[in-house]
Write a protein that holds these residues in place. Structure first.
Motif, PDB file in Angstrom:
ATOM      1  N   GLY A 194      40.654  38.007  45.296  1.00 34.65           N
ATOM      2  CA  GLY A 194      41.105  37.670  43.963  1.00 34.65           C
ATOM      3  C   GLY A 194      42.539  37.186  43.984  1.00 34.65           C
ATOM      4  N   MET A 195      42.865  36.340  43.023  1.00 32.73           N
ATOM      5  CA  MET A 195      44.212  35.792  42.932  1.00 32.73           C
ATOM      6  C   MET A 195      44.513  35.515  41.468  1.00 32.73           C
ATOM      7  N   SER A 196      45.711  35.910  41.019  1.00 31.90           N
ATOM      8  CA  SER A 196      46.113  35.617  39.647  1.00 31.90           C
ATOM      9  C   SER A 196      47.629  35.711  39.542  1.00 31.90           C
ATOM     10  N   PRO A 197      48.232  35.064  38.545  1.00 32.60           N
ATOM     11  CA  PRO A 197      49.689  35.144  38.378  1.00 32.60           C
ATOM     12  C   PRO A 197      50.176  36.546  38.049  1.00 32.60           C
ATOM     13  N   SER A 198      49.323  37.358  37.424  1.00 38.96           N
ATOM     14  CA  SER A 198      49.758  38.710  37.034  1.00 38.96           C
ATOM     15  C   SER A 198      49.567  39.726  38.155  1.00 38.96           C
ATOM     16  N   GLU A 199      48.452  39.640  38.884  1.00 36.18           N
ATOM     17  CA  GLU A 199      48.140  40.644  39.909  1.00 36.18           C
ATOM     18  C   GLU A 199      48.477  40.201  41.321  1.00 36.18           C
ATOM     19  N   GLY A 200      48.750  38.914  41.523  1.00 36.22           N
ATOM     20  CA  GLY A 200      48.994  38.427  42.870  1.00 36.22           C
ATOM     21  C   GLY A 200      47.689  38.318  43.641  1.00 36.22           C
ATOM     22  N   ILE A 201      47.712  38.729  44.908  1.00 34.22           N
ATOM     23  CA  ILE A 201      46.539  38.625  45.778  1.00 34.22           C
ATOM     24  C   ILE A 201      45.932  40.000  46.007  1.00 34.22           C
ATOM     25  N   THR A 202      44.623  40.087  45.885  1.00 37.93           N
ATOM     26  CA  THR A 202      43.880  41.288  46.271  1.00 37.93           C
ATOM     27  C   THR A 202      42.711  40.856  47.143  1.00 37.93           C
ATOM     28  N   ALA A 203      42.379  41.665  48.138  1.00 38.91           N
ATOM     29  CA  ALA A 203      41.262  41.323  49.018  1.00 38.91           C
ATOM     30  C   ALA A 203      40.655  42.594  49.594  1.00 38.91           C
ATOM     31  N   ASN A 204      39.350  42.606  49.711  1.00 39.80           N
ATOM     32  CA  ASN A 204      38.615  43.690  50.347  1.00 39.80           C
ATOM     33  C   ASN A 204      37.577  43.079  51.274  1.00 39.80           C
ATOM     34  N   ALA A 205      37.441  43.628  52.462  1.00 41.48           N
ATOM     35  CA  ALA A 205      36.431  43.166  53.411  1.00 41.48           C
ATOM     36  C   ALA A 205      35.842  44.367  54.123  1.00 41.48           C
ATOM     37  N   ALA A 206      34.538  44.322  54.396  1.00 38.26           N
ATOM     38  CA  ALA A 206      33.871  45.416  55.099  1.00 38.26           C
ATOM     39  C   ALA A 206      32.827  44.836  56.046  1.00 38.26           C
ATOM     40  N   LEU A 207      32.798  45.373  57.265  1.00 38.22           N
ATOM     41  CA  LEU A 207      31.859  44.938  58.291  1.00 38.22           C
ATOM     42  C   LEU A 207      31.177  46.170  58.864  1.00 38.22           C
ATOM     43  N   THR A 208      29.840  46.136  58.992  1.00 38.10           N
ATOM     44  CA  THR A 208      29.113  47.298  59.523  1.00 38.10           C
ATOM     45  C   THR A 208      28.283  46.890  60.737  1.00 38.10           C
ATOM     46  N   ASP A 209      28.156  47.835  61.668  1.00 34.09           N
ATOM     47  CA  ASP A 209      27.260  47.714  62.823  1.00 34.09           C
ATOM     48  C   ASP A 209      27.466  46.417  63.596  1.00 34.09           C
ATOM     49  N   PHE A 210      28.730  46.088  63.849  1.00 33.52           N
ATOM     50  CA  PHE A 210      29.035  44.910  64.650  1.00 33.52           C
ATOM     51  C   PHE A 210      28.961  45.271  66.128  1.00 33.52           C
TER      52      PHE A 210
END
Length: 316
Positions: free
Chosen positions: A217-233
């Motif tokens: 996510g990106m916005s002028p009020s919140e800046g940058i947010t990011a979540n990532a998840a990887l399973t059983d690699f």
């Protein structure tokens, strides 16, 4: 010449059009057009059984195309067939309303010894006013994105953001709290699971995973947010049971938390770790925490240096 490869170009088909009026902004103008290509070849590309029907009425353009496409040269080949529908309305030099739906079937791509087959691909895209969204669906894969910006304004917005960031970096005065005020408002999600036909290609190279999810996510009020998840690699003898990454903008710094839980058949024991870092242009700090299955249950800094040849540092 009209076509740089015209000696390799052939076309057979027909074109038909009828209607009345020449003012495209007049609601009285009407055009019906159809194009059918029984066979069209250009270089290594071929379109066969392709048709396009377009209707212009009351300043609205709508149409549908059905096609079969192939491309083949010495190292790469691809083929697919499907259809595209579209509707374009209320358009002028500054804005328009557009809806596009694309459905592809039996997509096959091959390069050297690698090949990829996708049974279906669906793409939906629309833009209207100050809102745009895109949805892409492939078996086992979904991508969704939306922006509070008209699609025509996004390139200019991103270019302006890039220019400001470049000037800040050149002057060694990078301030993300100022930079974020120029961010567009957008969100994107990616989902991939084991049933994805893309995984067939990865498995041929010894790579496998259960699922991958990302949210940005990106916005002028919140800046940058990011979540990532990887399973059983898994790759070779390494298995990552779970891993995750979280990024948040906090004032003028980025807070990053990475978590990994993996096994290895080498002398490195199984362990889980958490790395948290706060990164800023003037001050940064990082904390690394590891838990292992070795004798005392904790992988110490000395163990880490011994096993991985790494060192641990605190505030930078």
């Amino acid at each position: 010449r009209f076509l740089p490869l015209d000696e390799n170009c052939t076309f057979s088909g027909h074109i038909k059009a009828d209607g009345h009026g020449f003012d495209i902004f007049s609601k009285n103008m009407l055009v019906n057009a159809s194009v059918k290509a029984d066979d069209f070849r250009y270089g290594a590309a071929r379109l066969g059984g392709t048709s396009l029907n377009v209707r212009f009425k009351e300043s609205v353009i709508s149409g549908k195309s059905i096609f079969s496409a192939e491309y083949a040269d010495t190292s790469f080949s691809a083929s697919t067939h499907g259809d595209v529908t579209f509707r374009l309305s209320e358009w002028d030099s500054n804005r328009f309303h557009l809806n596009v739906a694309t459905d592809l079937r039996d997509i096959f791509m091959a390069k050297d010894t690698d090949s990829l087959y996708l049974s279906t691909l669906s793409l939906q895209a629309s833009t209207s006013g100050r809102h745009s969204d895109v949805a892409l669906e492939i078996p086992g894969i979904s991508i969704n994105a939306e922006a509070e910006e008209h699609i025509l304004a996004l390139p200019e917005h991103i270019t302006r953001l890039t220019d400001i960031a470049t000037r800040q970096l050149d002057s060694l005065d990078f301030d993300i709290s100022v930079l974020k005020t120029y961010f567009p408002t957008l969100n994107a999600q990616l989902r991939i699971d084991r049933s994805s036909q893309l995984n067939d290609l990865l498995r041929a190279h010894g790579i496998d995973f259960g699922s991958l999810t990302t949210d940005i996510g990106m916005s002028p009020s919140e800046g940058i947010t990011a979540n990532a998840a990887l399973t059983d690699f898994s790759y070779d003898t390494l298995t990552v049971r779970t891993s995750g990454l979280r990024i948040r903008q906090v004032d003028d710094r980025m807070n990053c938390i990475a978590e990994v839980d993996f096994d290895s058949q080498h002398r490195l024991p199984a362990f889980s770790s958490t790395l948290e870092a706060n990164v800023g242009i003037h001050e940064s700090d990082a904390r690394l925490r590891l838990n292992s299955d070795i004798s005392d249950g904790v992988l110490s800094a000395s163990d880490l240096r011994c096993l991985l040849g790494l060192d641990i540092s605190g505030t930078l």
